[in-house]
Write a protein that holds these residues in place. Structure first.
Motif, PDB file in Angstrom:
ATOM      1  N   ASN A  36       0.855  -1.457   0.072  1.00 46.21           N
ATOM      2  CA  ASN A  36       0.073  -0.014   0.060  1.00 46.21           C
ATOM      3  C   ASN A  36       0.916   1.016   0.166  1.00 46.21           C
ATOM      4  OD1 ASN A  36      -2.891  -0.208  -0.198  1.00 46.21           O
ATOM      5  ND2 ASN A  36      -2.418  -1.843   1.550  1.00 46.21           N
ATOM      6  N   SER A  95      -6.161  -3.812  -0.591  1.00 48.94           N
ATOM      7  CA  SER A  95      -5.815  -2.264  -1.306  1.00 48.94           C
ATOM      8  C   SER A  95      -6.435  -1.112  -0.574  1.00 48.94           C
ATOM      9  CB  SER A  95      -5.885  -2.163  -2.904  1.00 48.94           C
ATOM     10  OG  SER A  95      -5.363  -0.918  -3.084  1.00 48.94           O
ATOM     11  N   LYS A  96      -5.680  -0.287  -0.242  1.00 51.06           N
ATOM     12  CA  LYS A  96      -6.414   0.949   0.379  1.00 51.06           C
ATOM     13  C   LYS A  96      -7.185   1.791  -0.645  1.00 51.06           C
ATOM     14  CE  LYS A  96      -2.137   4.029   0.705  1.00 51.06           C
ATOM     15  NZ  LYS A  96      -1.434   4.849   1.242  1.00 51.06           N
ATOM     16  N   THR A  98      -9.904   2.284  -3.830  1.00 52.58           N
ATOM     17  CA  THR A  98     -11.264   1.822  -4.322  1.00 52.58           C
ATOM     18  C   THR A  98     -11.590   2.057  -5.854  1.00 52.58           C
ATOM     19  OG1 THR A  98     -12.119   4.073  -3.960  1.00 52.58           O
ATOM     20  CG2 THR A  98     -12.033   2.560  -2.131  1.00 52.58           C
TER      21      THR A  98
END
Length: 103
Positions: A36, A95-96, A98
């Motif tokens: 990330n 994952s951060k 979207t």
């Protein structure tokens, strides 16, 4: 015999997220422990990316088809199995980021 060899090649090509976690240590300086990132937007977030996309990118860096001096140096010593393991690991991370499907 040909089918057996094809199946064996596919088994070997399958990535291990556990092995990839160990192999990812050199990647962590730029991409973070879980993929990330490290807070600098010049380094791509790898967490949750499609493994086949990441594998193609790494193979392209390794061959010199895709040009980035840092990534070419990092990808040069990687075997196909290393790439499969790394992409299995990073692809399995949350994952951060979207996307539209997550809204």
């Amino acid at each position: 015999l040909a089918l057996g060899l094809l199946l064996a090649a596919n088994v070997h090509a399958a990535g291990s997220a556990a092995a990839g976690a160990e192999k990812s240590k050199p990647c962590q300086a730029c991409h973070g422990a879980d993929g990330n990132g490290v807070g600098n937007p010049i380094y791509p977030i790898l967490a949750g990316q499609y493994p086949d996309y990441m594998a193609q990118a790494l193979k392209s860096y390794r061959s010199g088809e895709r040009v980035n001096v840092i990534m070419q140096g990092m990808a040069a010593p990687l075997s196909d199995q290393d790439i499969a393991d790394l992409t299995a690991y990073f692809g399995s991370q949350k994952s951060k980021l979207t996307d539209l499907a997550q809204r």
